[in-house]
Design an enzyme around this catalytic site. Sequence first.
Site, PDB file in Angstrom:
ATOM      1  N   CYS A  78      37.717  34.294  42.554  1.00 40.98           N
ATOM      2  CA  CYS A  78      38.476  33.550  41.548  1.00 40.98           C
ATOM      3  C   CYS A  78      39.475  34.426  40.810  1.00 40.98           C
ATOM      4  CB  CYS A  78      37.545  32.857  40.560  1.00 40.98           C
ATOM      5  SG  CYS A  78      36.965  33.907  39.214  1.00 40.98           S
ATOM      6  N   CYS A  81      48.362  44.395  24.443  1.00 43.80           N
ATOM      7  CA  CYS A  81      47.396  43.959  25.446  1.00 43.80           C
ATOM      8  C   CYS A  81      47.817  44.378  26.848  1.00 43.80           C
ATOM      9  CB  CYS A  81      47.200  42.440  25.381  1.00 43.80           C
ATOM     10  SG  CYS A  81      48.715  41.493  25.679  1.00 43.80           S
TER      11      CYS A  81
END
Length: 494
Positions: A85, A414
């Site tokens: 996934c 981030c």
Amino acid sequence: MNNNEELPLQKNQIRRAVIEGWSSEAQGVCRIGGRAVFVKGAIPGETWDVRILKVTAGAVWARGETLLAPSPSRRVPDCPHFGVCGGCDTRHMTYDEELRFKLRRVNDALSHIGRLDFRIETILGAQQTDRCRAKCIFAVGERNGAPVTGFYRPRSHDLIPVEDCLLQPELASRAASALRAFLQKHRIPVWDEARGKGLVRHLFVRAGLRTGQAQCVVVSAAGLGGCEQALAQELRRACPELTSIALCINPDPGNVVLNGTFRTLWGTDCITEQLCSHRFELAPQAFFQINPPQAERLYEKAVEYAAPQPGDTVLDLYCGAGSISLCLADTGCEVIGAEVVPEAVENARRNAAANGMEHVRFLLGDAGEAAAELAKRGVRPAAVVVDPPRKGLSGQVIESVVQMQPARVVYVSCDPGTLARDLRLFDEAGYHPAAGTAVDMFPRTRHVETVVLLSRETNPLTVEVRMEVETGEVKEHPTYKRIQEYVQEKYGFK
């Protein structure tokens, strides 16, 4: 197996190699025939027989065929979807090894992309590595005539059905199961991206880990008619902790999930969460850190680096719902926050009022435009905090921040790559990295948050630049010229 290092690398060759390092995507890296070869799932220190998959002028990719000498940091992945996934990158290794990889990733970016003589020595690991996220977005699709929920395979539109994700709150999996059963029972069509037809597209769940409140949003291309209240009842039955259920009508074929109009089907429009002793009201569209315990550690470090004093003015760009702004305001300084999402600004204003923060203001607008306007007005903040999205800062934002000449800039990032790129531009403009800390906000993935303090106090060039700004006699400094060239090249304006 051919181990002749002199032979050119070709597809389907089997080569033996020792994994020497990491790529930024948590792939193992080895060297064969003088070329760097990327091997998914390999860990530094391991010996593998690898099969060459693709050879280009810039890079080589291989698949591990036989693991001959495993790393002591290797472990059996605890999720059946790992490697498929794409949600997790590091479930095949111990958490200590994951933290070593993340810290190395940050420092490699600072060195190779930023070309900076600066290293970060500390990473703050998470106490909880599973069920640590407060937000989840399931994509909705169809397999064999039945609705499924899951995540897209990396760099594809291939939906992988996932009934439970160990990164997400267990509530999200129950909500997804209830939605699948409801769609099947009422024969409600799911969205077909290829044909641009169907209805239900995504399921958004946000849990207030500190308050116990929770919100569920079903994203659909159109309304669900008489089924809407029945859907809300089914979700409440499966998830009694929900305090807000909404429907988002999003007919836009783009990939922005929470777009369009919102209609509350049951409960409140927003939920409340607590962070750093403050209570925050959160609309579905409002950005809020998904790992509250780690976010608190990140914000504490950001406030420490900003070092505001009572009476100071601090600018908080990309402020979201105002979480960092309120933490800064605890010190008694005046805070000006800027955010482009209207719902987030409205949340931020209500959050400030609810927490008795009268010395915090929020501006609605693009960060670059807001910074430029404040600089034009002569605002001289003691510190500027930036917390941009993954793409980092525009040249306009960097130039505007430099023009305001704060003593300190605190960069919350981030993405190590865009962080390093932007730090290089700040460095050329006289703001050098003085301290930094990595924070693991996203356990079991390759992603890592970093907070860096930039200071101009010890840089002789900034004294000259500041004097010229204050006297209105700014010259063609190479540092300013570099930023202007960056803006012109990337964004097409001066």
